[in-house]
Write an enzyme that holds these catalytic residues in place. Sequence first.
Site, PDB file in Angstrom:
ATOM      1  N   ASN A  11       0.858  -1.193   0.000  1.00  0.00           N
ATOM      2  CA  ASN A  11       0.000   0.000   0.000  1.00  0.00           C
ATOM      3  C   ASN A  11       0.887   1.235   0.000  1.00  0.00           C
ATOM      4  O   ASN A  11       1.529   1.541   1.008  1.00  0.00           O
ATOM      5  CB  ASN A  11      -0.885  -0.043   1.266  1.00  0.00           C
ATOM      6  CG  ASN A  11      -1.702   1.221   1.433  1.00  0.00           C
ATOM      7  OD1 ASN A  11      -1.800   2.050   0.520  1.00  0.00           O
ATOM      8  ND2 ASN A  11      -2.296   1.386   2.610  1.00  0.00           N
ATOM      9  N   LYS A  13       0.008   4.306  -0.183  1.00  0.00           N
ATOM     10  CA  LYS A  13      -0.625   5.479   0.440  1.00  0.00           C
ATOM     11  C   LYS A  13      -0.419   6.706  -0.460  1.00  0.00           C
ATOM     12  O   LYS A  13      -0.455   6.576  -1.678  1.00  0.00           O
ATOM     13  CB  LYS A  13      -0.086   5.674   1.856  1.00  0.00           C
ATOM     14  CG  LYS A  13      -0.196   4.380   2.695  1.00  0.00           C
ATOM     15  CD  LYS A  13       0.089   4.578   4.143  1.00  0.00           C
ATOM     16  CE  LYS A  13      -0.040   3.228   4.869  1.00  0.00           C
ATOM     17  NZ  LYS A  13       0.134   3.320   6.310  1.00  0.00           N
ATOM     18  N   HIS A 101      -9.474   1.172   5.312  1.00  0.00           N
ATOM     19  CA  HIS A 101      -8.164   1.317   5.965  1.00  0.00           C
ATOM     20  C   HIS A 101      -8.320   2.286   7.138  1.00  0.00           C
ATOM     21  O   HIS A 101      -9.100   3.237   7.072  1.00  0.00           O
ATOM     22  CB  HIS A 101      -7.140   1.851   4.957  1.00  0.00           C
ATOM     23  CG  HIS A 101      -5.737   1.794   5.483  1.00  0.00           C
ATOM     24  ND1 HIS A 101      -5.253   2.703   6.392  1.00  0.00           N
ATOM     25  CD2 HIS A 101      -4.726   0.919   5.247  1.00  0.00           C
ATOM     26  CE1 HIS A 101      -3.998   2.392   6.691  1.00  0.00           C
ATOM     27  NE2 HIS A 101      -3.656   1.311   6.010  1.00  0.00           N
ATOM     28  N   GLU A 103      -6.671   4.665   8.095  1.00  0.00           N
ATOM     29  CA  GLU A 103      -6.459   6.081   7.756  1.00  0.00           C
ATOM     30  C   GLU A 103      -7.712   6.677   7.112  1.00  0.00           C
ATOM     31  O   GLU A 103      -8.003   7.861   7.282  1.00  0.00           O
ATOM     32  CB  GLU A 103      -5.218   6.211   6.859  1.00  0.00           C
ATOM     33  CG  GLU A 103      -3.947   5.957   7.678  1.00  0.00           C
ATOM     34  CD  GLU A 103      -2.782   5.364   6.919  1.00  0.00           C
ATOM     35  OE1 GLU A 103      -2.787   5.383   5.676  1.00  0.00           O
ATOM     36  OE2 GLU A 103      -1.854   4.853   7.585  1.00  0.00           O
ATOM     37  N   GLU A 173      -5.001  -4.833  10.867  1.00  0.00           N
ATOM     38  CA  GLU A 173      -3.975  -3.794  10.967  1.00  0.00           C
ATOM     39  C   GLU A 173      -4.183  -3.011  12.266  1.00  0.00           C
ATOM     40  O   GLU A 173      -4.958  -2.043  12.295  1.00  0.00           O
ATOM     41  CB  GLU A 173      -4.079  -2.825   9.784  1.00  0.00           C
ATOM     42  CG  GLU A 173      -3.663  -3.408   8.466  1.00  0.00           C
ATOM     43  CD  GLU A 173      -3.048  -2.344   7.554  1.00  0.00           C
ATOM     44  OE1 GLU A 173      -1.934  -2.573   7.079  1.00  0.00           O
ATOM     45  OE2 GLU A 173      -3.675  -1.292   7.334  1.00  0.00           O
ATOM     46  N   GLY A 179       3.032   2.331  10.782  1.00  0.00           N
ATOM     47  CA  GLY A 179       3.985   3.430  10.640  1.00  0.00           C
ATOM     48  C   GLY A 179       4.780   3.741  11.894  1.00  0.00           C
ATOM     49  O   GLY A 179       5.404   4.797  11.990  1.00  0.00           O
ATOM     50  N   SER A 218       3.958  -2.082  10.185  1.00  0.00           N
ATOM     51  CA  SER A 218       5.415  -2.143  10.376  1.00  0.00           C
ATOM     52  C   SER A 218       6.016  -3.479   9.949  1.00  0.00           C
ATOM     53  O   SER A 218       6.870  -4.044  10.633  1.00  0.00           O
ATOM     54  CB  SER A 218       5.779  -1.828  11.836  1.00  0.00           C
ATOM     55  OG  SER A 218       5.407  -0.501  12.147  1.00  0.00           O
TER      56      SER A 218
HETATM   57  P1  13P Z   1       3.456   0.442   7.537  1.00  0.00           P
HETATM   58  O1  13P Z   1       3.930  -0.855   6.944  1.00  0.00           O
HETATM   59  O2  13P Z   1       4.191   1.637   7.006  1.00  0.00           O
HETATM   60  O3  13P Z   1       3.406   0.374   9.029  1.00  0.00           O
HETATM   61  O4  13P Z   1       1.940   0.662   7.038  1.00  0.00           O
HETATM   62  C1  13P Z   1       1.030  -0.363   7.217  1.00  0.00           C
HETATM   63  C2  13P Z   1      -0.216  -0.052   6.477  1.00  0.00           C
HETATM   64  O5  13P Z   1      -0.989   0.815   6.878  1.00  0.00           O
HETATM   65  C3  13P Z   1      -0.505  -0.797   5.242  1.00  0.00           C
HETATM   66  O6  13P Z   1      -1.803  -0.591   4.826  1.00  0.00           O
END
Ligand code: 13P
Length: 268
Positions: A11, A13, A101, A103, A173, A179, A218
């Site tokens: 992903n 983003k 997601h 976010e 997740e 992150g 992560s």
């Molecule tokens: P990270 O791997 O950067 O922690 O992000 C995870 C994520 O949100 C994937 O959708």
Amino acid sequence: MTDRRPIVAGNWKLHLDHVEAVHLVTELGMRLRTMDVAGVDTVVVPPFTDLRSVSSVIEAEKLDLALGAQHVSEFDQGAYTGEVSAAMLARLGVTIVLVGHSERRTHYHMDDAAVARTAAATLRGGLIPIVCVGESEVERADGSTEEVLARQLGAVLGALDGADPERLCVAYEPIWAIGTGTAATPEDAGSACAHLRKLAEQHLGEGASRLRILYGGSVGADNAAELLLPSDVDGLLVGSASLTAAGFAGVLGAVADCYRSTRRSPRR
Ligand code: 13P
């Protein structure tokens, strides 16, 4: 022994414009040609504006990569400025969509009902939703992880009566792991994914054994293999480590090695 094929999705983003995307996917393709990752379903999930360019590279180079989108409208068409429909994505070669997601839930106020409607729109458009669920730091601290997962997954599966488990994925997740550089332990990821499969059984019956459940938060080449060891973890949703060809290829290599060297045998 499981016959659920492992799936790894990157992903991106809000990173990489379409020119950068072409460079990344071209380099990724070159790296994958030298690796044996045929047993792993691999997905790149770029921003909308990159989809056309990435799909051209995949086609021209005959890469074994699926194309995903990060979001889709819950509506099929109409006066919804700024939205993109599942049919539009399908026309571009997209086959998979991230739905709900954390976010999107946090920054764009997607509630469980909107996530369920979006998953339904994804399926109506012939695409596979990866429904994202996960608890916050506070929810984890107060011991409500299982309750949160039950609410989030129940809202979607309750609304998708009769969904084909092979046309659906779930991603666990935990928000506190996204992150932060601190992934869940394999034990915690495994028990959350086992809980999700049990919840799925209430709606899908024995079909829940065919549902693929991913872990995200992560993930990198260093921890990918151990996170896949629990039997209910079928794949990984990767954020920052998917932003370079070397990083994403590292994760894919670790996953492929893990499946080759353990009791897990992908067949589907
Ligand atoms: P990270 O791997 O950067 O922690 O992000 C995870 C994520 O949100 C994937 O959708």
